[in-house]
Scaffold this active site. Structure first.
Site, short mmCIF file in Angstrom:
data_model
loop_
_atom_site.label_atom_id
_atom_site.label_comp_id
_atom_site.label_asym_id
_atom_site.label_seq_id
_atom_site.Cartn_x
_atom_site.Cartn_y
_atom_site.Cartn_z
N ASP A 304 0.83 -1.22 0.00
CA ASP A 304 0.00 0.00 0.00
C ASP A 304 0.86 1.27 0.00
O ASP A 304 0.34 2.35 -0.21
CB ASP A 304 -0.91 0.03 1.24
N ARG A 458 -0.13 -9.28 -5.28
CA ARG A 458 0.69 -9.45 -4.07
C ARG A 458 1.64 -10.64 -4.16
O ARG A 458 2.69 -10.66 -3.51
CB ARG A 458 -0.22 -9.68 -2.87
#
Ligand SMILES: Nc1ncnc2c1ncn2[C@@H]1O[C@H](COP(=O)(O)OP(=O)(O)O)[C@@H](O)[C@H]1O
Ligand SMILES: O=P(O)(O)OC[C@H]1O[C@](O)(COP(=O)(O)O)[C@@H](O)[C@@H]1O
Ligand SMILES: [Mg+2]
Length: 532
Positions: A304, A458
């Protein structure tokens, strides 16, 4: 004062004059005050109020001719690095075993003393510093201005340069180093593990272990620590994920430190995000309380990119690159369909960095929605009305939304994950459903394709630039531990590497500044209007 080079960008009115201009002032902490939500106090105030209240709270008086030096000395204190000599006053250093000129073979023991090279100082001096803020804003109205006082006075803010020191506070043969990876996955975890192990071995450490599945691995009796060596980690960077596994939720700090004591761990490398770092700092404090000579060093991991003060965290570039593949698929689907609308949801709990950067990079996004910039779906200025306009004028549209965006439009459940993070409502699904409903109501046929590539992004292997970032961070984490620092983390700061005391980088999540040039560039690229 010396002339500074000019920053690139428009010097005329800001691109979005409708948005009220507000300068960013936050007293002593000198951080961006981006929105009501992101302000640590959660209070939205006028700039004048902010100045007087924050000045009162910090005890800073701008009428005092010495306010600048007081600010700087407070800053220096806040950013000074905890060191084992704070507790072990008589700890004496030894010359570094990390020889910069000649590598010491791993198999050699140090019977004849530690090798040192006194002639060439290729080491980092403890007084070396990196400049934290590099723009001298001439006015609080400058885009993204971070000001300390009303005049936006320039104040140098220096942080500690990372890297190998000439003297070290641990004898390699007495070190038992442990590595733990916590939180969600992030590209590059294996690269960092690999470089921590390789660098530890170069210092001469032979006892290196991995703690399986995050903090859980400290206390779950079924999980055994994994011996690590250059041989074990040689190729792990070739795949994504974490060799050690990750988890959320944790035993108590006291249980973790009990386990460290039992295992004889005196160097702990913690790879994780804000939660993990809060844990690492608590472990560091508990070790101090128990007078354990332990170095706890973090490496910020978060896709993030929501850790303060750093240019970026590892894995972010890879995530942006990978996100573009999803955006490109959404674009192709949308453009190949009659009245096609592609919607891509990307990660970002409270920060829209991936969505913003992926939108910018792809050039295929018509609407980018991030948590930092509130929007309406319905109504004359809403997202749906703009989608109708896009369908009418372009025949198709692509939306990129960050997972934390538009949460006020979704019913809250108050649910949390094992680590205590709020479980967010699915904004991607909401937009998909509301889009279908809206176009049905107005009788316009559309074809909506929704893509959520979260876990594909991810689980990726780090790209080349992240691979290098991970390498440097991993190596610097080890240098920091050997230098005797604890309760610190390492990050990229204006293209240099720096150590930070952990609390300074996690006091609140870093977020996109809606007044920043980057967000305006993104809006310029998408061409989207305000949605409020
Ligand atoms: N304030 C805290 N103090 C101690 N440990 C924490 C804290 N917040 C989170 N943790 C622990 O850190 C680990 C990772 O946290 P999490 O929020 O899931 O991921 P991240 O580190 O990526 O933010 C979990 O094991 C969690 O229990
Ligand atoms: O499904 P999980 O494992 O809880 O992960 C989801 C979260 O992981 C993230 O990608 C990263 O979060 P962390 O930095 O806390 O690991 C968030 O954007 C997202 O909300
Ligand atoms: Mg987190």
């Amino acid at each position: 004062m010396e002339a500074l080079s000019h920053t690139v960008g428009p010097t005329v009115a800001p691109l979005r004059p409708k948005r009220p201009l507000r300068w960013n002032w936050n007293g002593f902490s000198s951080v961006l005050v981006q929105s009501k939500k992101n302000h640590p106090s959660g209070i939205c105030r006028s700039a004048a109020d902010e100045i007087s209240q924050s000045a009162r709270a910090s005890g800073l008086d701008f009428n005092d001719p010495d306010w600048k030096s007081k600010f700087q000395s407070d800053f220096e204190k806040r950013f000074s690095l905890p060191h084992i000599t704070d507790i072990f006053r008589d700890a004496t250093p030894i010359p570094s075993t990390f020889c910069l000129r000649m590598r010491t073979p791993v198999t050699e023991d140090f019977a004849d003393g530690y090798p040192s090279d006194e002639k060439w100082h290729g080491y980092i001096n403890n007084n070396d510093r990196v400049l934290l803020k590099v723009i001298n804003f001439s006015s609080p109205t400058s885009a993204g201005a971070e000001c300390i006082d009303r005049d936006c006075t320039w104040v140098e803010q220096w942080v500690h340069r990372a890297g190998p020191r000439e003297e070290i506070y641990f004898k390699p043969e007495e070190v038992k180093a442990a590595i733990v990876t916590c939180g969600g996955l992030c590209p590059g975890l294996n690269d960092v593990i690999r470089h921590i192990v390789i660098t530890l071995e170069i210092y001469g450490v032979k006892n290196i272990v991995g703690i399986p599945f995050g903090y859980r691995g400290f206390c779950d009796k079924e999980l055994t620590e994994m011996p690590l060596s250059r041989k074990v980690v040689q190729n792990i960077h070739l795949s994504g994920g974490s060799l050690l596994g990750v988890s959320r939720g944790a035993p108590t700090v006291s249980e973790i430190v009990d386990s460290m004591e039992e295992r004889g761990i005196n160097m702990l490398f913690v790879l994780g995000g804000n939660g993990t770092h809060a844990g690492a700092n608590a472990i560091h404090n508990e070790c101090r309380k128990r007078r354990m000579k332990v170095a706890v060093v973090g490496v910020p991991k978060t896709i993030d990119n929501d850790i303060l003060l750093m240019d970026k965290t590892f894995g972010f570039d890879t995530a942006v690159e990978e996100a573009q593949r999803a955006i490109n698929s959404a674009y192709i689907e949308a453009h190949s369909a009659y009245h096609g609308i592609g919607i891509v949801k990307l990660m970002g709990r409270s920060s829209g960095y991936i969505a913003m950067h992926a939108s910018l990079a792809s050039g295929q996004i018509d609407i980018c929605l991030i948590p930092e910039s509130p929007f309406n779906l319905h109504g004359p200025n809403g997202v749906l009305r703009h989608l109708k306009y896009l369908i009418e004028t372009k025949g198709s549209a692509v939306v990129c939304v960050a997972e934390g965006a538009g949460q006020s439009l979704i019913k809250k459940t108050n649910a949390t994950d094992a680590s205590g993070n709020i479980v967010l409502g699915d904004v991607g699904v909401l937009i998909q459903q509301e889009t279908k409903k809206y176009f049905k109501e107005i009788g316009v046929p559309i074809d909506v394709k929704y893509i959520d590539p979260t876990y594909m992004i991810r689980a990726c292997r780090a790209n080349a630039s992240d691979g290098i970032l991970c390498t440097v961070l991993g190596q610097n984490a080890v240098h920091g531990a050997f230098a005797g620092f604890s309760g610190i983390t390492v990050g990229l700061c204006n293209t240099h590497y720096a150590y930070f005391p952990i609390p300074e980088v996690i006091s609140y999540p870093r977020a996109v500044d809606p007044n920043s040039r980057m967000w305006h560039r993104c809006l310029t690229s998408t061409g989207q209007p305000d949605f409020i």
